[in-house]
Design an enzyme around this catalytic site. Structure first.
Site, PDB file in Angstrom:
ATOM      1  N   TRP A  35       1.032  -1.044  -0.525  1.00  0.00           N
ATOM      2  CA  TRP A  35       0.008   0.217  -0.270  1.00  0.00           C
ATOM      3  C   TRP A  35       0.720   1.228  -0.230  1.00  0.00           C
ATOM      4  CZ3 TRP A  35      -4.391   2.622   0.609  1.00  0.00           C
ATOM      5  CH2 TRP A  35      -5.777   1.144   0.398  1.00  0.00           C
ATOM      6  N   PHE A  67      -1.763  -3.785   7.497  1.00  0.00           N
ATOM      7  CA  PHE A  67      -1.853  -4.156   8.608  1.00  0.00           C
ATOM      8  C   PHE A  67      -1.296  -6.148   8.411  1.00  0.00           C
ATOM      9  CE2 PHE A  67      -5.372  -5.819  11.687  1.00  0.00           C
ATOM     10  CZ  PHE A  67      -6.007  -6.956  11.082  1.00  0.00           C
ATOM     11  N   VAL A 122       0.653   4.155   6.692  1.00  0.00           N
ATOM     12  CA  VAL A 122      -1.399   4.649   6.715  1.00  0.00           C
ATOM     13  C   VAL A 122      -1.331   6.211   6.278  1.00  0.00           C
ATOM     14  CG1 VAL A 122      -2.710   3.880   7.666  1.00  0.00           C
ATOM     15  CG2 VAL A 122      -0.591   3.118   8.431  1.00  0.00           C
ATOM     16  N   GLU A 162     -12.013   8.425   4.311  1.00  0.00           N
ATOM     17  CA  GLU A 162     -12.263   9.421   4.978  1.00  0.00           C
ATOM     18  C   GLU A 162     -13.193   8.591   6.742  1.00  0.00           C
ATOM     19  OE1 GLU A 162     -14.525  10.819   0.485  1.00  0.00           O
ATOM     20  OE2 GLU A 162     -15.370   8.525   1.391  1.00  0.00           O
ATOM     21  N   HIS A 203     -11.236   3.302   9.547  1.00  0.00           N
ATOM     22  CA  HIS A 203     -10.186   2.578   9.003  1.00  0.00           C
ATOM     23  C   HIS A 203      -8.975   2.798   9.794  1.00  0.00           C
ATOM     24  CE1 HIS A 203      -8.617  -0.368   6.341  1.00  0.00           C
ATOM     25  NE2 HIS A 203      -9.582  -1.236   7.333  1.00  0.00           N
TER      26      HIS A 203
HETATM   27  N1  LIG Z   1      -5.288   2.292   3.886  1.00  0.00           N
HETATM   28  C1  LIG Z   1      -4.052   1.519   4.298  1.00  0.00           C
HETATM   29  C2  LIG Z   1      -3.901   0.088   4.116  1.00  0.00           C
HETATM   30  N2  LIG Z   1      -5.058  -0.406   4.335  1.00  0.00           N
HETATM   31  C3  LIG Z   1      -5.295  -1.816   3.895  1.00  0.00           C
HETATM   32  C4  LIG Z   1      -4.751  -2.628   5.575  1.00  0.00           C
HETATM   33  O1  LIG Z   1      -2.948  -2.490   5.466  1.00  0.00           O
HETATM   34  C5  LIG Z   1      -4.788  -4.388   5.213  1.00  0.00           C
HETATM   35  O2  LIG Z   1      -3.881  -4.281   4.182  1.00  0.00           O
HETATM   36  C6  LIG Z   1      -6.272  -4.736   5.413  1.00  0.00           C
HETATM   37  O3  LIG Z   1      -7.192  -3.749   5.743  1.00  0.00           O
HETATM   38  C7  LIG Z   1      -6.717  -6.037   4.882  1.00  0.00           C
HETATM   39  O4  LIG Z   1      -6.543  -6.580   5.737  1.00  0.00           O
HETATM   40  N3  LIG Z   1      -2.622  -0.488   4.144  1.00  0.00           N
HETATM   41  C8  LIG Z   1      -1.879   0.981   4.110  1.00  0.00           C
HETATM   42  O5  LIG Z   1      -0.510  -0.350   4.512  1.00  0.00           O
HETATM   43  N4  LIG Z   1      -1.594   2.026   4.030  1.00  0.00           N
HETATM   44  C9  LIG Z   1      -3.163   2.121   4.202  1.00  0.00           C
HETATM   45  O6  LIG Z   1      -2.997   3.770   3.810  1.00  0.00           O
HETATM   46  C1  LIG Z   2      -6.070   3.851   6.102  1.00  0.00           C
HETATM   47  C2  LIG Z   2      -7.106   3.510   5.639  1.00  0.00           C
HETATM   48  O1  LIG Z   2      -7.592   2.511   5.825  1.00  0.00           O
HETATM   49  C3  LIG Z   2      -7.889   4.791   4.813  1.00  0.00           C
HETATM   50  O2  LIG Z   2      -7.155   4.789   3.952  1.00  0.00           O
HETATM   51  C4  LIG Z   2      -8.636   3.608   3.806  1.00  0.00           C
HETATM   52  O3  LIG Z   2      -9.888   4.744   3.410  1.00  0.00           O
HETATM   53  P1  LIG Z   2     -10.798   5.464   3.636  1.00  0.00           P
HETATM   54  O4  LIG Z   2     -11.151   5.588   4.835  1.00  0.00           O
HETATM   55  O5  LIG Z   2     -11.422   5.969   3.373  1.00  0.00           O
HETATM   56  O6  LIG Z   2     -11.718   3.890   3.442  1.00  0.00           O
END
Ligand SMILES: Nc1c(NC[C@H](O)[C@H](O)[C@H](O)CO)[nH]c(=O)[nH]c1=O
Ligand SMILES: CC(=O)[C@@H](O)COP(=O)(O)O
Length: 162
Positions: A31, A66, A90, A94, A97
């Site tokens: 990501w 994650f 990360v 919005e 999460h």
């Molecule tokens: N939104 C971001 C994510 N989201 C994905 C999670 O880390 C994970 O891979 C998913 O929820 C499946 O388990 N990950 C990041 O590293 N950075 C982000 O901004």
């Molecule tokens: C950190 C995240 O998972 C986030 O970037 C995902 O974006 P959203 O909160 O708009 O679904």
């Protein structure tokens, strides 16, 4: 001290152990790879600059931050790995999460280091904006990958001396 008052790339080379005998794992989130690949670059360069052999740097990729905890665990359970740097970015979206991913990742990486009694370094940027991430992955505030690699070297050495 906030990052804006400390350049993440700066360190005293005289205070860093020689990593010639160290074997370091790096697990990288896919990501925001425009950020995480710069963090990886900084971390690898810092490790090599301080003696770690490139063949002793074991880089693997995970889908997102994650998954860094489990990826770190799979590296740390190998006897030959002395420590791991977990790299992620990360960025607030919005929803809530962001909070759950950041908290789970921070706790998970901490826990896996304690479980395997080896350094598991939290090299995960948790930013409000992409610009903040850019600034901390080789931009105006330095590269957190360098900071994390140095922390890993220091902790591997600390364990050997305690
Ligand atoms: N939104 C971001 C994510 N989201 C994905 C999670 O880390 C994970 O891979 C998913 O929820 C499946 O388990 N990950 C990041 O590293 N950075 C982000 O901004
Ligand atoms: C950190 C995240 O998972 C986030 O970037 C995902 O974006 P959203 O909160 O708009 O679904």
């Amino acid at each position: 001290m906030a990052t804006i008052n400390k350049n993440l790339s700066h360190y005293d080379k005289n205070s860093i152990p020689n990593g010639a005998d160290f074997k370091v794992g790096i697990v990288v989130s896919e990501w925001n790879d425009n950020i995480t690949l710069n963090l990886l670059k900084g971390a690898k360069e810092a490790l090599i600059e301080n003696g770690v052999k490139e063949d002793n740097i074991h880089v693997h990729f995970a889908p997102g931050s994650f998954e860094l905890s489990l990826g770190s665990q799979w590296l740390l359970e190998k006897d030959e790995i002395d420590g791991v740097v977990a790299i992620g970015s990360v960025i607030q979206g919005e929803t809530k999460h962001f909070d759950f991913v950041c908290d789970a990742t921070a706790q998970g990486i901490k826990d896996v280091g304690l479980k395997y009694n080896k350094p598991a370094i939290f090299c995960v940027l948790t930013d409000n904006t992409m610009q903040q991430a850019i600034d901390r992955s080789g931009g105006k505030h330095g590269n957190k990958g360098i900071e994390a690699a140095i922390a890993c070297l220091k902790m591997i050495q600390l364990k050997k001396t305690i």
